[in-house]
Design a protein around this motif. Sequence first.
Motif, PDB file in Angstrom:
ATOM      1  N   PRO B 148       0.831  -1.205   0.000  1.00 57.80           N
ATOM      2  CA  PRO B 148       0.000   0.000   0.000  1.00 57.80           C
ATOM      3  C   PRO B 148       0.867   1.256   0.000  1.00 57.80           C
ATOM      4  N   VAL B 149       0.462   2.234  -0.790  1.00 59.29           N
ATOM      5  CA  VAL B 149       1.156   3.524  -0.803  1.00 59.29           C
ATOM      6  C   VAL B 149       0.302   4.472   0.029  1.00 59.29           C
ATOM      7  N   ILE B 150       0.867   4.951   1.132  1.00 61.29           N
ATOM      8  CA  ILE B 150       0.101   5.732   2.093  1.00 61.29           C
ATOM      9  C   ILE B 150       0.619   7.160   2.113  1.00 61.29           C
ATOM     10  N   GLY B 151      -0.304   8.102   1.929  1.00 61.47           N
ATOM     11  CA  GLY B 151       0.097   9.496   2.041  1.00 61.47           C
ATOM     12  C   GLY B 151      -0.084   9.986   3.464  1.00 61.47           C
ATOM     13  N   THR B 152       0.929  10.659   3.992  1.00 58.83           N
ATOM     14  CA  THR B 152       0.804  11.252   5.324  1.00 58.83           C
ATOM     15  C   THR B 152       1.822  12.374   5.468  1.00 58.83           C
ATOM     16  N   THR B 153       2.073  12.796   6.700  1.00 58.86           N
ATOM     17  CA  THR B 153       3.007  13.919   6.877  1.00 58.86           C
ATOM     18  C   THR B 153       4.346  13.396   7.381  1.00 58.86           C
ATOM     19  N   PRO B 154       5.423  14.153   7.162  1.00 58.31           N
ATOM     20  CA  PRO B 154       6.745  13.717   7.650  1.00 58.31           C
ATOM     21  C   PRO B 154       6.743  13.540   9.168  1.00 58.31           C
ATOM     22  N   GLY B 167      18.778   6.346   5.115  1.00 60.34           N
ATOM     23  CA  GLY B 167      18.298   7.457   4.300  1.00 60.34           C
ATOM     24  C   GLY B 167      17.653   8.543   5.148  1.00 60.34           C
ATOM     25  N   ARG B 168      16.718   9.274   4.533  1.00 61.36           N
ATOM     26  CA  ARG B 168      16.084  10.400   5.227  1.00 61.36           C
ATOM     27  C   ARG B 168      14.587  10.394   4.963  1.00 61.36           C
ATOM     28  N   MET B 169      13.882  11.267   5.672  1.00 58.94           N
ATOM     29  CA  MET B 169      12.439  11.400   5.518  1.00 58.94           C
ATOM     30  C   MET B 169      12.139  12.087   4.188  1.00 58.94           C
ATOM     31  N   PHE B 170      10.980  11.763   3.595  1.00 50.66           N
ATOM     32  CA  PHE B 170      10.606  12.445   2.351  1.00 50.66           C
ATOM     33  C   PHE B 170      10.424  13.938   2.631  1.00 50.66           C
ATOM     34  N   ALA B 171      10.868  14.769   1.681  1.00 47.22           N
ATOM     35  CA  ALA B 171      10.799  16.212   1.879  1.00 47.22           C
ATOM     36  C   ALA B 171      10.075  16.897   0.727  1.00 47.22           C
ATOM     37  N   THR B 172      10.022  16.237  -0.428  1.00 44.96           N
ATOM     38  CA  THR B 172       9.301  16.829  -1.563  1.00 44.96           C
ATOM     39  C   THR B 172       8.250  15.854  -2.043  1.00 44.96           C
ATOM     40  N   GLU B 173       7.382  16.310  -2.957  1.00 43.59           N
ATOM     41  CA  GLU B 173       6.215  15.545  -3.384  1.00 43.59           C
ATOM     42  C   GLU B 173       6.534  14.226  -4.078  1.00 43.59           C
ATOM     43  N   ARG B 174       7.733  14.074  -4.626  1.00 43.30           N
ATOM     44  CA  ARG B 174       8.018  12.852  -5.365  1.00 43.30           C
ATOM     45  C   ARG B 174       8.992  11.942  -4.617  1.00 43.30           C
ATOM     46  N   TRP B 235      -2.897  13.358  -3.064  1.00 41.18           N
ATOM     47  CA  TRP B 235      -3.979  14.238  -3.511  1.00 41.18           C
ATOM     48  C   TRP B 235      -3.742  14.682  -4.949  1.00 41.18           C
ATOM     49  N   GLU B 236      -2.533  15.074  -5.204  1.00 42.73           N
ATOM     50  CA  GLU B 236      -2.217  15.637  -6.511  1.00 42.73           C
ATOM     51  C   GLU B 236      -2.328  14.592  -7.613  1.00 42.73           C
ATOM     52  N   VAL B 237      -1.826  13.402  -7.322  1.00 39.43           N
ATOM     53  CA  VAL B 237      -1.878  12.319  -8.295  1.00 39.43           C
ATOM     54  C   VAL B 237      -3.329  12.015  -8.666  1.00 39.43           C
ATOM     55  N   HIS B 238      -4.247  12.202  -7.706  1.00 37.48           N
ATOM     56  CA  HIS B 238      -5.656  11.934  -7.987  1.00 37.48           C
ATOM     57  C   HIS B 238      -6.396  13.140  -8.530  1.00 37.48           C
ATOM     58  N   GLY B 239      -5.620  14.189  -8.898  1.00 32.87           N
ATOM     59  CA  GLY B 239      -6.241  15.351  -9.512  1.00 32.87           C
ATOM     60  C   GLY B 239      -6.935  16.257  -8.522  1.00 32.87           C
ATOM     61  N   LEU B 240      -6.602  16.114  -7.233  1.00 31.63           N
ATOM     62  CA  LEU B 240      -7.210  16.967  -6.220  1.00 31.63           C
ATOM     63  C   LEU B 240      -6.280  18.139  -5.912  1.00 31.63           C
TER      64      LEU B 240
END
Lengths: 222, 438
Positions: B148-154, B167-174, B235-240
């Motif tokens: 599962p690909v889960i969107g959340t906050t750092p 490695g490190r925490m995600f910092a940008t949208e990709r 959100w963005e990937v789903h056009g929101l």
Amino acid sequence: MGLALTITDLVVEASGGRHLLSVPQLDVPAGCHLGISGPSGAGKSTFLHALAGLARRTSGHVLWDGCDILALRQGARARFRRDHMGFVFQDPLLFEEISALANAGVAAAFAPRRRRAAVTLAAGEALTTLGVPTRPARPAATHSGGERQRIALARALATDPPILLADEPTASLDRATADTLADALLGAARAAGRTLVVVSHDPALIARMDRVLTLRNGEITE
Amino acid sequence: MNSLDLWDRLPALAQDGLTFLALLLPALLVGVAVMAGHRPLALVGAMLRRFPFTNALFVLLIAASVGLGVGLIAQERGLRIGTARAAEKFDLVLAAPGSEITMLLAAVYLQPSDVPLLGGDVYAEVTENPHVSIAAPIAFGDSYDGAPVIGTTPDFAGHLAGPLAAGRMFATEREAVAGARVPLAIGDEFTPAHGVGASADEEAHEHAHFTVVGRMPMTGSPWDRAILVPVEAVWEVHGLADGHADGWSGEVGPPFDMARFPGTPAILVRADELWANYALRSEFNRADVMAFFPGAVLAGLHNILGDVRQAMSLLAVATQVLVTAGVLAGLLVLARLTAQRLALLRALGAPARFAFAVVWGYAASLIVAGAILGVGVGYGATIALSAIITERTDILVTARLDWPELHLVAGFVSLTLLLALLPAGATLSRDIVRDLRA
Ligand SMILES: Nc1ncnc2c1ncn2[C@@H]1O[C@H](COP(=O)(O)OP(=O)(O)OP(=O)(O)O)[C@@H](O)[C@H]1O
Ligand SMILES: [Mg+2]
């Protein structure tokens, strides 16, 4: 020293009430070697069982030096056998999985602590005298029929009992082995002055007894 | 101070140990009473060797039934601890009113389900509370290669995983952070599919490429199999809308702009004080939102599970009693087979208690061997089952033996050793002469 045997009005019944054995009166002095012969089914084993207080449905008295074993309760009878009797059964009845020495000394397992070592020692000596190989130790099941009978005799001697009861101790042995066994039995009986009662079909063994009785249909004749 | 107080003051280990001994005490007392003063062990050994296969069968039967009980208790506890551990980073969950259990399964255990969304107004309200340290929207529904690909906050990702394994925490949208059991390495790229499982649509997001920049350590939860990405990206990937006002710097995470907040199935909340969590729960349990502690919902589920366990334990005990009864019946038969040897002992003048001790010692050997083997069997079964459950659910279930199952075994041993007095006693009433002739 052996114990004197006095029997009065002994009757052993089968479960149906039939008389298997009846002995109105019998006196055997201490140290006597008594032979019992008679046809198969005459009641010889039953007689020995009654002397040891093993038979059920008995009446009358079996007195060993004045002590009536039939009047004792089960626990006291067991103690009497433990303290005073060596029994060679018609079938050797060994624990097949343990050694000849462990079988001959089996009484050490339930003897009082202070007597255990003596029982085991005597068992070993008896086996040696009777010519049963004990080394290397192996299960009793691997011993020959004649060796098994001698192990059973060693077991009876191991507790140094004043009374020896033997049921066909030389049955199915060859002449030479039977004679060795008879020598050992009589030697042991004589040495300690034990009272010996031997049931046997073997004329050679019977001939060596002080006194011989014949049992027929549960009745004793001299 | 009465004795109950004294008991309560004992450390747990002492209480458990003493209970164990108390349960075992009848067995020990009977053992000493029966065996004292004699040396029946050589003859017990002879009886054990006399019927090796029958004896082995008895031991296996007892082991199987004891193992069942031990395994059941250990497994239930393992599941309880494992599911609780997987949920322990989730303090408070806010969601649209509905089933707490459905939400629990979706947000904590990542079981896909369609749930209504909470809007930006609720999110804004939560973040206004000065005691809230983390308020993370969550977005699910996409997957990559089954993960599962889960969107959340750092913030929340960091809270969930603790320090990253690499490695490190995600910092940008990709950018993305992979769970410990996801087969992606740092630097790998992937494109999520829309949906999860067999119905996932591989092409829906074909222009969205993510790069793995960090890996989480093991958490023992389904999140180990998940890939975490910024919620904005989902959100963005789903056009929101991406949740931020115009002129956003591109730095992912809060603050979000209410007007451009597309909605979230759940807000994962962490307050800086325990009492604040409770205050938040009351505040947000109302017509348009529900708030619950996953731990409390789980505790309710565990209570139900506990009832089930008790029912199953009863069955397990019933099985053990049945097996024991069967074994004792078998022992009666075996005692009959050895009757001639026992009659011999008694004819030689052995006290009745000695013959009794031989038979009882024989039964006790089988029972104790079976019980010990049963503990091993139960433990082994729990190890195997736990591994399977962990593999299938990603909820780390660890197999461990603990006092309750040892208490069960001790009680079983005591009970059966007492029952074994019966076949032992039965041999004493037999006719010696008849058994000798047999
Ligand atoms: N419990 C019993 N019920 C009925 N009959 C019995 C019982 N026990 C023994 N008998 C019978 O009593 C008789 C005497 O048996 P016993 O074993 O004493 O004979 P024995 O003289 O020793 O014979 P053998 O020389 O063949 O050993 C036999 O006919 C036997 O079948
Ligand atoms: Mg006979």
